[in-house]
Design a protein around this motif. Structure first.
Motif, PDB file in Angstrom:
ATOM      1  N   GLU A   1      32.762  40.793  42.072  1.00  0.00           N
ATOM      2  CA  GLU A   1      31.869  41.355  41.064  1.00  0.00           C
ATOM      3  C   GLU A   1      32.157  42.822  40.772  1.00  0.00           C
ATOM      4  O   GLU A   1      31.732  43.347  39.731  1.00  0.00           O
ATOM      5  CB  GLU A   1      30.407  41.225  41.524  1.00  0.00           C
ATOM      6  N   LEU A   2      32.872  43.507  41.679  1.00  0.00           N
ATOM      7  CA  LEU A   2      33.108  44.939  41.537  1.00  0.00           C
ATOM      8  C   LEU A   2      34.519  45.262  41.064  1.00  0.00           C
ATOM      9  O   LEU A   2      34.979  46.389  41.193  1.00  0.00           O
ATOM     10  CB  LEU A   2      32.853  45.636  42.878  1.00  0.00           C
ATOM     11  N   ILE A   3      35.219  44.259  40.539  1.00  0.00           N
ATOM     12  CA  ILE A   3      36.573  44.462  40.032  1.00  0.00           C
ATOM     13  C   ILE A   3      36.517  44.385  38.513  1.00  0.00           C
ATOM     14  O   ILE A   3      35.980  43.417  37.946  1.00  0.00           O
ATOM     15  CB  ILE A   3      37.546  43.417  40.590  1.00  0.00           C
ATOM     16  N   ASN A   4      37.059  45.388  37.861  1.00  0.00           N
ATOM     17  CA  ASN A   4      36.975  45.512  36.409  1.00  0.00           C
ATOM     18  C   ASN A   4      38.358  45.328  35.805  1.00  0.00           C
ATOM     19  O   ASN A   4      39.287  46.078  36.108  1.00  0.00           O
ATOM     20  CB  ASN A   4      36.408  46.886  36.035  1.00  0.00           C
ATOM     21  N   LEU A   5      38.487  44.312  34.945  1.00  0.00           N
ATOM     22  CA  LEU A   5      39.751  44.054  34.241  1.00  0.00           C
ATOM     23  C   LEU A   5      39.652  44.333  32.747  1.00  0.00           C
ATOM     24  O   LEU A   5      40.542  43.963  31.992  1.00  0.00           O
ATOM     25  CB  LEU A   5      40.177  42.597  34.449  1.00  0.00           C
ATOM     26  N   LYS A   6      38.590  45.033  32.330  1.00  0.00           N
ATOM     27  CA  LYS A   6      38.378  45.214  30.893  1.00  0.00           C
ATOM     28  C   LYS A   6      39.471  46.080  30.266  1.00  0.00           C
ATOM     29  O   LYS A   6      39.806  45.883  29.093  1.00  0.00           O
ATOM     30  CB  LYS A   6      37.010  45.849  30.659  1.00  0.00           C
ATOM     31  N   GLU A   7      39.965  47.052  31.008  1.00  0.00           N
ATOM     32  CA  GLU A   7      40.936  47.973  30.446  1.00  0.00           C
ATOM     33  C   GLU A   7      42.376  47.611  30.801  1.00  0.00           C
ATOM     34  O   GLU A   7      43.274  48.442  30.728  1.00  0.00           O
ATOM     35  CB  GLU A   7      40.630  49.391  30.923  1.00  0.00           C
TER      36      GLU A   7
END
Length: 388
Positions: free
Chosen positions: A58-64
């Motif tokens: 839940e704390l991993i961001n792949l948006k960028e």
């Protein structure tokens, strides 16, 4: 590294990996920029810096995340783990379909899958499987033996008309080691077996008042079977193992390769003298075994049955035909040839280790004894049908 990145930082910078820490929340990991083969080395160093940390999905961001190829995807698998990356690729709706499919494919390919345990066979299937494997191994052994026998015969017929190629010294040495040195043990064994056969025959025949036929029993059994069979079994255990060990040691020491390098034939050099020596030695040992067995039987008859040596010999001369002696002697060269062939073949099959020498030495003894008993049984049926 615990503070959030400045707002003016270029989030699309190729090959950057920027973890952040929002206020009041656990550590997060943001995957930014291009993950391609062109920046592989730089990305790999950054991945190694975070290799000892664990990240929640839940704390991993792949948006960028920018462009990505299989090289970059493999680094993400190293960083996050195959299961975590596969879950992110499925759950993240902001990723393009092509990137999501690529990440899932690479994660599935690099996932460590447990080796499936072989399905156990039932007792019947296991028995049939082992039986089939054993029969296949026996057929392979017979196939190799038949080919080796043919090679021996071809070499033998090639050198027999050429006396200059006869190897007399190795032949005489092999006759001494296989024949003369084995005379005491063969004579002792057959003498004892002859005494045992006579004692058992007298014990059984005494119930019928026919102890005189103990002489016929001893003479018939030793002239036809026991004389040649016991001598062949002794040579199979004593000489076939020696042949295998000698040739096997030469192969381990690469002496066979040296012989071939010199343009010589190992079969002509090593096998033919041993085969011929065995074919000379075993008939002699068979004759000695027959005499020793008869002497052992005559001793028991003289001691336990009051049958004198002269009476024993008179009964043998009167009741035992010459053909029984010839039948026994005729099997000796065949047994000798097979024993020598099996012993030499197993020597050539030795690998490059001392353990292989021991394995094939044991195999040569077992195969030689098996072949001797098998051929003897077939010969007994043949002679019985022929009335010999």
């Amino acid at each position: 590294m615990s503070a959030s990145p400045p707002e003016n930082q270029n989030n699309s910078q190729p090959g950057t990996l920027q973890p952040g820490r929002p206020a009041g929340q656990n550590d997060t990991l943001a995957i930014r920029g291009d993950w391609t083969l062109a920046d592989y080395q730089a990305l790999k160093k950054q991945v190694e810096d975070y290799s000892d940390q664990q990240w929640e999905t839940e704390l991993i961001n792949l948006k960028e995340l920018g462009r990505i190829d299989t090289a970059g995807a493999s680094l993400l698998v190293t960083l996050l783990g195959s299961e975590t990356l596969s879950t992110l690729a499925k759950q993240n709706k902001n990723l393009p379909q092509e990137q999501s499919a690529l990440l899932q494919a690479v994660a599935d390919a690099m996932q460590e899958k447990p080796t499936p345990e072989p399905k156990g066979l039932g007792p019947v299937a296991q028995f049939l499987t082992e039986t089939g494997q054993t029969m296949e191994a026996i057929w392979h052994l017979l196939y190799l033996l038949a080919g080796f026998v043919g090679q021996i015969l071809a070499t033998l017929f090639t050198i027999l008309p050429r006396p200059s190629r006869w190897r007399v010294t190795p032949f005489v040495a092999a006759v001494q080691s296989t024949g003369l040195n084995a005379l005491p043990i063969v004579a002792l064994l057959t003498f004892l077996v002859g005494a045992v056969v006579a004692f058992l025959g007298a014990t059984v025949l005494s119930d019928f008042g026919a102890t005189i036929y103990t002489v016929n029993l001893v003479a018939f059994s030793f002239l036809r079977e026991f004389g040649v069979l016991l001598a062949a079994i002794l040579l199979a255990g004593r000489t076939a193992s020696a042949f295998t060990a000698q040739i096997g040691a030469m192969k381990v020491n690469e002496e066979l390769d040296a012989i071939r390098t010199l343009g010589l034939d190992p079969v002509e050099l090593l096998v033919i003298p041993r085969v011929l020596a065995m074919m000379v030695s075993l008939p002699i040992l068979t004759f000695v075994g027959m005499l020793a067995g008869l002497i052992g039987g005559a001793m028991v008859c003289a001691i336990a049955l009051d049958i004198s040596l002269a009476q024993f010999m008179a009964i043998v001369e009167r009741d035992i035909a010459l053909k029984h002696f010839l039948v026994g002697m005729s099997k000796a060269p065949i047994f000798a040839f097979l024993i020598a062939a099996v012993g030499c073949l197993e020597g050539f099959k030795v690998g490059g280790s001392a353990q292989s020498v021991g394995v094939h030495t044991t195999s040569s003894v077992v195969q030689s004894i098996f072949m001797v008993i098998l051929i003897d049984a077939v010969a007994a049926l043949f002679f019985m049908e022929m009335g010999w």
